[in-house]
Design an enzyme around this catalytic site. Structure first.
Site, PDB file in Angstrom:
ATOM      1  N   SER A 142       3.526   3.990  -4.048  1.00  0.00           N
ATOM      2  CA  SER A 142       2.218   3.742  -3.433  1.00  0.00           C
ATOM      3  C   SER A 142       2.086   4.581  -2.168  1.00  0.00           C
ATOM      4  CB  SER A 142       2.080   2.263  -3.061  1.00  0.00           C
ATOM      5  OG  SER A 142       0.917   2.063  -2.267  1.00  0.00           O
ATOM      6  N   TYR A 155       5.003  -5.855   0.756  1.00  0.00           N
ATOM      7  CA  TYR A 155       4.605  -4.910  -0.306  1.00  0.00           C
ATOM      8  C   TYR A 155       4.828  -3.472   0.163  1.00  0.00           C
ATOM      9  CZ  TYR A 155       1.609  -2.288  -3.524  1.00  0.00           C
ATOM     10  OH  TYR A 155       1.141  -1.378  -4.439  1.00  0.00           O
TER      11      TYR A 155
END
Ligand code: NAP
Length: 251
Positions: A142, A155
């Site tokens: 990501s 995360y």
């Protein structure tokens, strides 16, 4: 170094939704034998029913026994894997400034799924990947692994760790038949953000993302940074504070 892999036998983790389901459909439409995996068999079967010939295996990446069992099941179905798409992931809002900060039970699932799960699935798949003449393991990272979003702190940390692990794995497997790839997505319009109070702005449509991801894979790239994912990769090096402020607003 770019090396061509023919994606003949593809295993996708988190294949019941979003990016995983989308990539599975792209490989299936090219004639690959595609196995999608996830925790919920009925969701997987719904996706597979739209793509005759696609098959499913129940796999909870956060459960080491499930990883072992599912990989044995996959090994019984295909002689080798050419492609592992290690994509399963979850995202949570966690506020460590709250009167009651997140406890171990709040913190553990993202680490177990996004990081430990990814590592364990890759390790378990390597013997099958090595049986193919050429193969690749694709980690879905990501842009937040390069510039964290403070509202999803665990995360973001797992995705930074995925990038680090990917670099080490690529070095260890250099010269082997297994290519190690990282896709670095921007915000993509999928159900991942269900925990956020409102949908994130500027999300990339899934089909646009998939076109670009497949183009990067076809080009044999090791790192496929897409849209804001690519901007974060570069920005983390050249203007980290500015980009952090842009993503998180002023403190
Ligand atoms: N969408 C974005 O903006 C974005 C941006 C950057 C990176 N990514 C990454 O892209 C990947 C896919 O996300 P998405 O956007 O497609 O989200 P999604 O639509 O929510 O899909 C997540 C998938 O992961 C599966 N999953 C979750 N926990 C699992 C577990 N323990 N074991 C096995 N499967 C599990 C889910 O199925 P079950 O719940 O049924 O198991 C589902 O198929 C993730 O790694 C995410 O971090 C997404």
């Amino acid at each position: 170094m770019t090396r061509r892999v023919t994606d003949k036998a593809v295993l996708v983790t988190g294949g019941s939704s979003g990016i995983g389901a989308g990539l599975a459909a792209r490989f299936h439409s090219r004639g690959a034998q595609v196995i999608i995996s996830g925790r919920d068999r009925s969701r997987l079967e719904e996706v597979a029913a739209r793509h005759p010939g696609m098959s499913v295996v129940v796999l909870d990446v956060a459960d080491p026994d499930s990883v072992t069992e599912a990989m044995a099941d996959v090994a019984a179905r295909v002689p080798h894997l050419t492609t592992l798409i290690n994509n399963a992931g979850i995202q949570r809002l966690l506020d460590f400034s709250a009167a009651e900060p997140p406890g171990p039970r709040d913190v553990a699932p993202e680490i177990a799924t996004n990081l430990t799960g990814l590592i364990n699935v890759t390790a378990a798949a390597l013997p099958l990947l090595r049986r193919a003449e050429r193969s690749r393991v694709v980690h879905v990272g990501s842009g937040l692994g390069f510039v964290p979003f403070a509202n999803t702190p665990v995360y973001s940390a797992t995705k930074a760790a995925v990038h680090s692990f990917t670099l080490s794995l690529r070095r260890q497997l250099a010269g082997s038949s297994v290519q190690v790839v990282e896709i670095i997505p921007p915000v993509v319009d999928t159900p991942l953000h269900r925990d956020l109070p409102s949908p994130p702005p500027r999300a990339m449509p899934l089909d646009v993302f998939l076109d670009r991801a497949m183009r990067g894979l076809d080009a044999g790239k090791d790192e496929i940074g897409i849209g804001l994912g690519r901007v974060s990769q570069i920005g983390a090096r050249v203007a980290p504070k500015r980009l952090f402020a842009l993503i998180n607003g002023r403190a």
